[in-house]
Scaffold this active site. Structure first.
Site, PDB file in Angstrom:
ATOM      1  N   HIS A   1       0.815  -1.207   0.000  1.00  0.00           N
ATOM      2  CA  HIS A   1       0.000   0.000   0.000  1.00  0.00           C
ATOM      3  C   HIS A   1       0.854   1.266   0.000  1.00  0.00           C
ATOM      4  CE1 HIS A   1      -4.177  -1.719   1.073  1.00  0.00           C
ATOM      5  NE2 HIS A   1      -3.465  -2.591   0.390  1.00  0.00           N
TER       6      HIS A   1
ATOM      7  N   SER B   1       0.023  -1.040  -5.997  1.00  0.00           N
ATOM      8  CA  SER B   1       0.109  -2.289  -6.749  1.00  0.00           C
ATOM      9  C   SER B   1       0.780  -2.085  -8.111  1.00  0.00           C
ATOM     10  CB  SER B   1      -1.305  -2.834  -6.985  1.00  0.00           C
ATOM     11  OG  SER B   1      -2.036  -2.866  -5.791  1.00  0.00           O
TER      12      SER B   1
ATOM     13  N   LYS C   1     -14.437  -8.351  -7.552  1.00  0.00           N
ATOM     14  CA  LYS C   1     -13.622  -9.225  -8.413  1.00  0.00           C
ATOM     15  C   LYS C   1     -12.954 -10.328  -7.578  1.00  0.00           C
ATOM     16  CE  LYS C   1     -10.538  -8.950 -12.354  1.00  0.00           C
ATOM     17  NZ  LYS C   1     -10.136  -8.075 -13.449  1.00  0.00           N
TER      18      LYS C   1
ATOM     19  N   GLU D   1       5.646 -33.929  -0.147  1.00  0.00           N
ATOM     20  CA  GLU D   1       4.401 -33.437  -0.705  1.00  0.00           C
ATOM     21  C   GLU D   1       4.697 -32.719  -2.027  1.00  0.00           C
ATOM     22  OE1 GLU D   1       2.177 -35.176   0.896  1.00  0.00           O
ATOM     23  OE2 GLU D   1       0.883 -33.520   1.464  1.00  0.00           O
TER      24      GLU D   1
END
Lengths: 178, 415
Positions: free
Chosen positions: B212, B216, B240, B284
């Site tokens: 922030h 972005s 969205k 995994e």
């Protein structure tokens, strides 16, 4: 003190106090942290060396038994003449971790070692129907390390031979490990 | 929210602790680029996955017993007897996989659109630290059921530290609290498995703070020119993101209800046996590419170093990538190498699941070599030699002046 101008730096007794305070605080913090780190180490009851007696008499030629020692498997193998001959015929230059078979086996027919792969700790295979690896000894299925009939690393990522622990013969058919 | 501030007592409280106005600023009014595409959904999905893991994890902790004699049975009791225990455990175990899926997609989005470049290097680093914490948490969590894969996974991974010269074995014994993986290991892994997710929450706060602060990145990868480039986060991106959550939950439910053990290993339903290594141990799926790199190097210490560097190299990415253009949309050469790198990581993952013999060793070595070649050599060279396509003037311009769809498509037409 009054004549000191702001910005110009001269060493003063106050600097000494800052450094001394910081140093004492750092030592104090280190002392306080140590118990928090050391509590994770093996405790005395775990460290207390447990020695194990192994009776060799029931183990036939060509057979291997697995004994628990310090939470790990201990391989005790009654080697055949062919195993011994094969181990002793290997020239030392061929070995990643050079060790003669004589150094590894006090009595040639008995091979005693910790059954934990020196790579990442898996248990190498060698039993009925198991993969013995390319050198007729042991094969670790996890990352493909091959050990010979003396438990020495011959091929694969493991850096060392399978560990031979300290042990001694009490009589002809009994050993004490640890 | 703003209307709430008209109420006297709310305004009184907010004046003393501005919870409400801070939320308003950071989560609703936050100016987001107007052209974000669906690749930007995975950050919020990762946040959701973290919350799911913490909530189900705390519930599981109420029924689990961290002791080598009882752990396996307590997990089976959760599966059979505890009300909805099967559901909560399956959410937790599949949730871990889905957490990694969305985080890996989030990372690949950052790689594709150059989100790691100035001025977002620290944001990128914090993200990598979060990834490392996730790996530690997932590894320790996998040990807790105390099945065969738990035990041998713990043995192999902790033994990685024994590769360190001289102090290696003392470190491993310190980690174990004994001469092998045992009860002290299980209890400390449990404590840390409970702690680390909250560390991750703290890191997420820092991650969002850095985000922030510098705002972005966006699919065009260009800087802001003015307020016309922004839209408020709410309602545009809340809706969205909410749509993304719906898609995520559908995919999650397919695994959860129809294939809950698909991503696990049957061997972990066998209680741990310190005397018998499973014939084929694999981690995994989310660790497989790194495991393949570990096995590709025929030297113990070398393998461990290579595996560490495979993530370490990502910290240097802002400087290894010498191109000033962020988005791959305008980088015709890099774009190809990006997808090659994705394929390479896919190959590494596949090789990691295969036994370490024959052709797999060779493929694993080639793929490992290419991984490092990409980051250490190709990336700096491409930045120097590549001729990027012309960048649009602003975020708003291609959107407003051209194509029907805002975002990358319009940018293509423009360029």
């Amino acid at each position: 003190m009054a004549e000191h101008t702001i910005g110009a730096h001269e060493e003063t007794r106050r600097d000494f106090l800052y450094v001394a305070t910081g140093a004492v605080a750092a030592v104090g913090a280190a002392c306080a942290v140590w118990p928090l780190i050391d509590q994770m180490n093996p405790s005395a009851d775990v460290l207390a060396v447990s020695s194990t007696e192994v009776d060799l008499s029931p183990v036939q030629v060509g057979q291997q038994i697995t004994v628990k020692w310090r939470g790990k498997p201990l391989f005790v193998r009654h080697r055949t003449e062919a195993d011994i001959a094969e181990a002793r015929a290997v020239p030392l230059e061929d070995l990643k971790d050079p060790q003669t078979d004589e150094e590894r086996a006090e009595k040639p027919e008995w091979l005693v070692m910790v059954g934990v792969c020196t790579h990442l700790g898996c248990i190498p295979l060698n039993g009925e129907g198991d993969d013995k690896g390319a050198f007729n000894g042991w094969f670790c299925p996890c990352h493909g390390s091959h050990y010979d009939t003396s438990g020495r690393i011959r091929k694969g990522p493991a850096p060392q031979n399978l560990t031979v622990p300290g042990y001694g013969f009490i009589d002809d058919t009994t050993i004490v490990v640890g | 929210m703003e209307s709430l501030l008209n109420i006297g007592i709310v305004r009184w409280f907010d004046n003393r602790l501005p919870l409400l106005s801070y939320t308003q600023e950071q989560m609703m009014d936050y100016p987001a680029p107007r052209n974000l595409n669906y690749a930007w959904n995975f950050g919020s999905l990762a946040g959701l996955a973290l919350v799911i893991q913490i909530v189900t994890g705390i519930v599981l902790a109420m029924h689990y017993t961290p002791h080598t004699e009882m752990a396996f049975d307590s997990v089976e009791r959760i599966m059979r007897d505890v009300n909805y225990g099967w559901l909560i455990r399956y959410i937790h175990s599949n949730g871990a996989s889905f957490f990694f899926i969305v985080v890996y997609l989030h990372v690949f989005r950052g790689l594709y659109y150059g989100s790691y470049k100035a001025p977002r290097e620290v944001l990128w680093w914090i993200g990598l630290v979060i990834l490392l914490c996730m790996m530690g948490t997932a590894f320790m969590g996998y040990v807790l059921p105390w099945g065969q894969m738990s035990f041998w996974g713990a043995t192999v991974i902790t033994n990685l530290f024994s590769a360190i010269p001289v102090i290696g074995s003392p470190i491993v014994e310190w980690l174990w609290g004994g001469f092998s993986v045992g009860n002290p290991t299980l209890t400390r892994f449990y404590a840390l498995h409970y702690l680390l997710p909250f560390v991750i929450v703290g890191l997420v706060v820092l991650h969002l703070w850095a985000l922030h602060h510098k705002k972005s990145n966006n699919p065009l990868g260009i800087d802001y020119k003015g307020p016309q480039d922004f839209i408020p986060f709410h309602p545009y991106y809340t809706i969205k993101d909410a749509f993304g959550v719906g898609v995520f939950l559908i995919a999650f439910s397919v695994f959860l209800f129809y294939a809950p053990n698909y991503m696990g290993h049957p061997d972990n339903y066998i209680p741990a046996d310190p005397f018998k290594t499973p014939a084929h141990i694999v981690p995994e799926w989310y660790f497989l590419p790194f495991y393949a790199i570990l096995r590709a190097i025929p030297d113990k210490l070398g393998g461990v170093i290579a595996m560490g560097l495979s993530i370490g190299v990502l910290f240097l990415l802002p400087w290894l990538d010498t191109s000033r253009v962020r988005s791959s949309t305008f980088r015709p050469v890099f774009k190809w190498f990006f997808w090659l790198m994705v394929v390479d990581m896919g190959i590494l993952g596949y090789v990691g699941a295969m036994p370490a013999e024959g052709i797999w060793i060779i493929i694993g070595r080639l793929a490992t070599a290419y991984y490092f070649l990409h980051f250490l050599i190709l990336l700096p060279l491409i930045g120097w030699f590549e001729r990027p396509r012309p960048l649009p003037d602003s975020i708003a311009k291609p959107v407003l002046s051209g194509g029907p769809v805002p975002g990358v498509g319009a940018a293509h037409d423009k360029a």
